[in-house]
Design a protein around this motif. Structure first.
Motif, PDB file in Angstrom:
ATOM      1  N   MET A  99      -2.575 -10.315  -1.503  1.00  0.00           N
ATOM      2  CA  MET A  99      -3.497  -9.445  -1.158  1.00  0.00           C
ATOM      3  C   MET A  99      -3.860  -9.180   0.316  1.00  0.00           C
ATOM      4  O   MET A  99      -4.162 -10.233   0.902  1.00  0.00           O
ATOM      5  N   ASN A 100      -3.866  -8.079   0.701  1.00  0.00           N
ATOM      6  CA  ASN A 100      -3.974  -7.549   2.182  1.00  0.00           C
ATOM      7  C   ASN A 100      -5.184  -6.673   2.499  1.00  0.00           C
ATOM      8  O   ASN A 100      -5.310  -6.195   3.398  1.00  0.00           O
ATOM      9  N   GLY A 101      -5.921  -6.608   1.296  1.00  0.00           N
ATOM     10  CA  GLY A 101      -7.023  -5.792   1.299  1.00  0.00           C
ATOM     11  C   GLY A 101      -6.764  -4.218   1.152  1.00  0.00           C
ATOM     12  O   GLY A 101      -7.761  -3.453   1.018  1.00  0.00           O
ATOM     13  N   ILE A 102      -5.704  -3.592   1.117  1.00  0.00           N
ATOM     14  CA  ILE A 102      -5.404  -2.282   0.632  1.00  0.00           C
ATOM     15  C   ILE A 102      -5.454  -1.867  -0.732  1.00  0.00           C
ATOM     16  O   ILE A 102      -6.011  -0.843  -0.793  1.00  0.00           O
ATOM     17  N   GLU A 103      -5.173  -2.766  -1.582  1.00  0.00           N
ATOM     18  CA  GLU A 103      -5.243  -2.343  -3.002  1.00  0.00           C
ATOM     19  C   GLU A 103      -6.598  -1.975  -3.275  1.00  0.00           C
ATOM     20  O   GLU A 103      -7.543  -2.896  -3.137  1.00  0.00           O
ATOM     21  N   GLY A 104      -6.726  -0.988  -4.023  1.00  0.00           N
ATOM     22  CA  GLY A 104      -7.836  -0.270  -4.755  1.00  0.00           C
ATOM     23  C   GLY A 104      -8.975   0.316  -3.645  1.00  0.00           C
ATOM     24  O   GLY A 104      -9.987   0.924  -3.826  1.00  0.00           O
ATOM     25  N   GLY A 105      -8.225   0.146  -2.218  1.00  0.00           N
ATOM     26  CA  GLY A 105      -9.219   1.127  -1.320  1.00  0.00           C
ATOM     27  C   GLY A 105      -8.969   2.616  -1.313  1.00  0.00           C
ATOM     28  O   GLY A 105      -8.066   3.208  -1.995  1.00  0.00           O
ATOM     29  N   VAL A 106      -9.509   3.350  -0.619  1.00  0.00           N
ATOM     30  CA  VAL A 106      -9.431   4.840  -0.279  1.00  0.00           C
ATOM     31  C   VAL A 106      -8.960   5.153   1.141  1.00  0.00           C
ATOM     32  O   VAL A 106      -9.656   4.656   2.002  1.00  0.00           O
ATOM     33  N   ALA A 107      -8.006   5.824   1.045  1.00  0.00           N
ATOM     34  CA  ALA A 107      -7.269   6.372   2.442  1.00  0.00           C
ATOM     35  C   ALA A 107      -7.193   7.848   2.572  1.00  0.00           C
ATOM     36  O   ALA A 107      -6.919   8.489   1.699  1.00  0.00           O
ATOM     37  N   ILE A 108      -7.768   8.292   3.775  1.00  0.00           N
ATOM     38  CA  ILE A 108      -7.443   9.805   4.156  1.00  0.00           C
ATOM     39  C   ILE A 108      -6.271   9.543   5.184  1.00  0.00           C
ATOM     40  O   ILE A 108      -6.143   8.972   6.340  1.00  0.00           O
ATOM     41  N   VAL A 109      -5.156  10.387   4.989  1.00  0.00           N
ATOM     42  CA  VAL A 109      -4.126  10.762   5.853  1.00  0.00           C
ATOM     43  C   VAL A 109      -3.985  12.102   6.403  1.00  0.00           C
ATOM     44  O   VAL A 109      -3.670  13.024   5.242  1.00  0.00           O
ATOM     45  N   THR A 110      -4.454  12.483   7.623  1.00  0.00           N
ATOM     46  CA  THR A 110      -4.072  13.853   8.029  1.00  0.00           C
ATOM     47  C   THR A 110      -2.646  14.108   8.527  1.00  0.00           C
ATOM     48  O   THR A 110      -1.847  13.073   8.901  1.00  0.00           O
ATOM     49  N   GLY A 111      -2.120  15.350   8.530  1.00  0.00           N
ATOM     50  CA  GLY A 111      -0.582  15.372   8.492  1.00  0.00           C
ATOM     51  C   GLY A 111       0.215  14.977   7.753  1.00  0.00           C
ATOM     52  O   GLY A 111       1.223  14.521   7.943  1.00  0.00           O
ATOM     53  N   GLY A 112      -0.383  14.964   6.337  1.00  0.00           N
ATOM     54  CA  GLY A 112       0.290  14.262   5.262  1.00  0.00           C
ATOM     55  C   GLY A 112       1.335  15.025   4.547  1.00  0.00           C
ATOM     56  O   GLY A 112       1.967  14.559   3.555  1.00  0.00           O
ATOM     57  N   ALA A 113       1.620  16.015   5.223  1.00  0.00           N
ATOM     58  CA  ALA A 113       2.290  17.055   4.306  1.00  0.00           C
ATOM     59  C   ALA A 113       4.163  16.648   4.745  1.00  0.00           C
ATOM     60  O   ALA A 113       5.010  17.364   4.276  1.00  0.00           O
ATOM     61  N   ALA A 114       4.212  15.987   5.917  1.00  0.00           N
ATOM     62  CA  ALA A 114       5.416  15.694   6.613  1.00  0.00           C
ATOM     63  C   ALA A 114       5.525  14.287   7.457  1.00  0.00           C
ATOM     64  O   ALA A 114       4.340  13.800   7.420  1.00  0.00           O
ATOM     65  N   GLY A 115       6.797  14.175   7.528  1.00  0.00           N
ATOM     66  CA  GLY A 115       7.066  12.956   8.753  1.00  0.00           C
ATOM     67  C   GLY A 115       6.198  11.623   8.368  1.00  0.00           C
ATOM     68  O   GLY A 115       6.206  11.031   7.537  1.00  0.00           O
ATOM     69  N   ILE A 116       5.583  11.401   9.654  1.00  0.00           N
ATOM     70  CA  ILE A 116       5.042  10.117   9.652  1.00  0.00           C
ATOM     71  C   ILE A 116       3.687  10.074   8.689  1.00  0.00           C
ATOM     72  O   ILE A 116       3.488   9.252   7.941  1.00  0.00           O
ATOM     73  N   GLY A 117       2.821  11.163   8.659  1.00  0.00           N
ATOM     74  CA  GLY A 117       1.802  11.228   7.750  1.00  0.00           C
ATOM     75  C   GLY A 117       2.427  11.017   6.309  1.00  0.00           C
ATOM     76  O   GLY A 117       1.749  10.441   5.756  1.00  0.00           O
ATOM     77  N   ARG A 118       3.496  11.946   5.902  1.00  0.00           N
ATOM     78  CA  ARG A 118       3.749  11.576   4.414  1.00  0.00           C
ATOM     79  C   ARG A 118       4.532  10.012   4.271  1.00  0.00           C
ATOM     80  O   ARG A 118       3.957   9.499   3.146  1.00  0.00           O
ATOM     81  N   ALA A 119       4.907   9.394   5.218  1.00  0.00           N
ATOM     82  CA  ALA A 119       5.600   8.122   5.000  1.00  0.00           C
ATOM     83  C   ALA A 119       4.256   7.251   5.123  1.00  0.00           C
ATOM     84  O   ALA A 119       4.259   6.423   4.212  1.00  0.00           O
ATOM     85  N   ALA A 120       3.257   7.366   5.605  1.00  0.00           N
ATOM     86  CA  ALA A 120       2.012   6.583   5.536  1.00  0.00           C
ATOM     87  C   ALA A 120       1.390   6.685   4.277  1.00  0.00           C
ATOM     88  O   ALA A 120       1.104   5.794   3.571  1.00  0.00           O
TER      89      ALA A 120
END
Ligand code: NAI
Length: 251
Positions: free
Chosen positions: A1-22
């Motif tokens: 468990m690294n603390g990511i599971e169950g969390g909420v994330a916002i990613v901008t530029g999420g339609a392509a490239g680095i944002g989509r991968a993240a």
């Protein structure tokens, strides 16, 4: 468990490239993700890709240079999934690589509006809700152009500004439990590099790539894994740091 599971994330530029991968990586690690971008069609595709892999994501069409849009993005995130625990402020444009004196005030303003004011808009909204909620982790996408003259003048200035904002936010919001870091990618294989290659010529990009000790472009997923690490408990004592991910170029 690294603390990511169950969390909420916002990613901008999420339609392509680095944002989509993240966004895909956050979802794969069990976070619910709100992806934001001006490109509604490609944004919907990011959500489809995440859902096809069993993840959870929502698209919110957003222009990060518009403060009202960004306020709505954070509000919709809170309404849909709850207060964000993580954010990647990543939307950006490259602008022109022409010499400074050949660029117009409009060229300057557009790049600063998206790359720097865009990060400002996101930070102010995210920091407020995260601090009220007891903490969080934010990553801003800068560049090796945030640490050197690796790009057009407006781009270089905007990415230096992103590191400045990252440091100021980290210093001010550490006591409230919010960590704020930046990633500084080198040449990463995305549409942005395809466009830069069209403008500057493939040869120029090739020379930059060959100047890297690792002699290749990076993949968006290699930046995504650094982003998720910076948001995870694994980096719990890291804040205010511009992390270079460039195949050794800055060395
Ligand atoms: P990309 O062009 O593939 O993706 C950028 C995304 O940002 C696109 O989906 C675009 O629609 C979106 N976007 C542009 N303006 C926007 C706005 N006003 N509001 C919301 N979304 C907007 O580019 P890439 O390579 O994935 O870049 C992501 C970030 O990484 C950018 O900040 C870029 O400056 C930075 N970066 C990229 C490097 C590279 O070699 N690809 C190197 C260093 C930094």
């Amino acid at each position: 468990m690294n603390g990511i599971e169950g969390g909420v994330a916002i990613v901008t530029g999420g339609a392509a490239g680095i944002g989509r991968a993240a966004a895909e990586r956050f979802a794969a690690e069990g976070a619910r993700v709100v992806v934001a971008d001006i490109d509604a069609d490609d944004l919907a595709e990011t959500v489809d890709l995440i859902e096809a892999d069993g993840g959870e994501a929502t698209a919110v069409e957003t222009d990060v240079s518009d403060a009202d849009d960004v306020a709505s993005l954070v509000e919709e995130t809170v309404d849909t999934y709850g207060v964000p625990d993580f954010a990647l402020n990543n939307a950006g444009i490259e602008g022109s690589s022409a010499p400074l004196a050949d660029q117009s005030l409009e060229d300057w303003k557009r790049v600063i509006d998206v790359n720097q004011t865009g990060v400002w808009n996101c930070l102010t909204e995210e920091l407020a809700v995260m601090a009220d909620n007891g903490g969080g982790a934010i990553v801003n996408t800068s560049s090796i152009a945030g640490l050197s003259a690796a790009g057009g003048g407006p781009y270089v200035a905007s990415k230096h500004g992103v590191i400045g904002l990252t440091r100021a936010a980290a210093a001010q919001y550490g006591p409230a439990g919010v960590r704020v870091n930046a990633v500084c990618p080198g040449v990463i294989d995305t549409e942005m590099i395809d466009r830069a290659s069209d403008e500057m010529g493939e040869e120029t990009i090739d020379q930059i790539v060959q100047a890297k000790p690792l002699r290749r472009m990076g993949e968006p997923e290699e930046v995504a894994s650094a982003v998720v690490w910076l948001c995870s408990d694994e980096s719990s004592f890291v804040t205010g740091h511009p992390l270079v991910i460039d195949g050794g170029y800055m060395a």
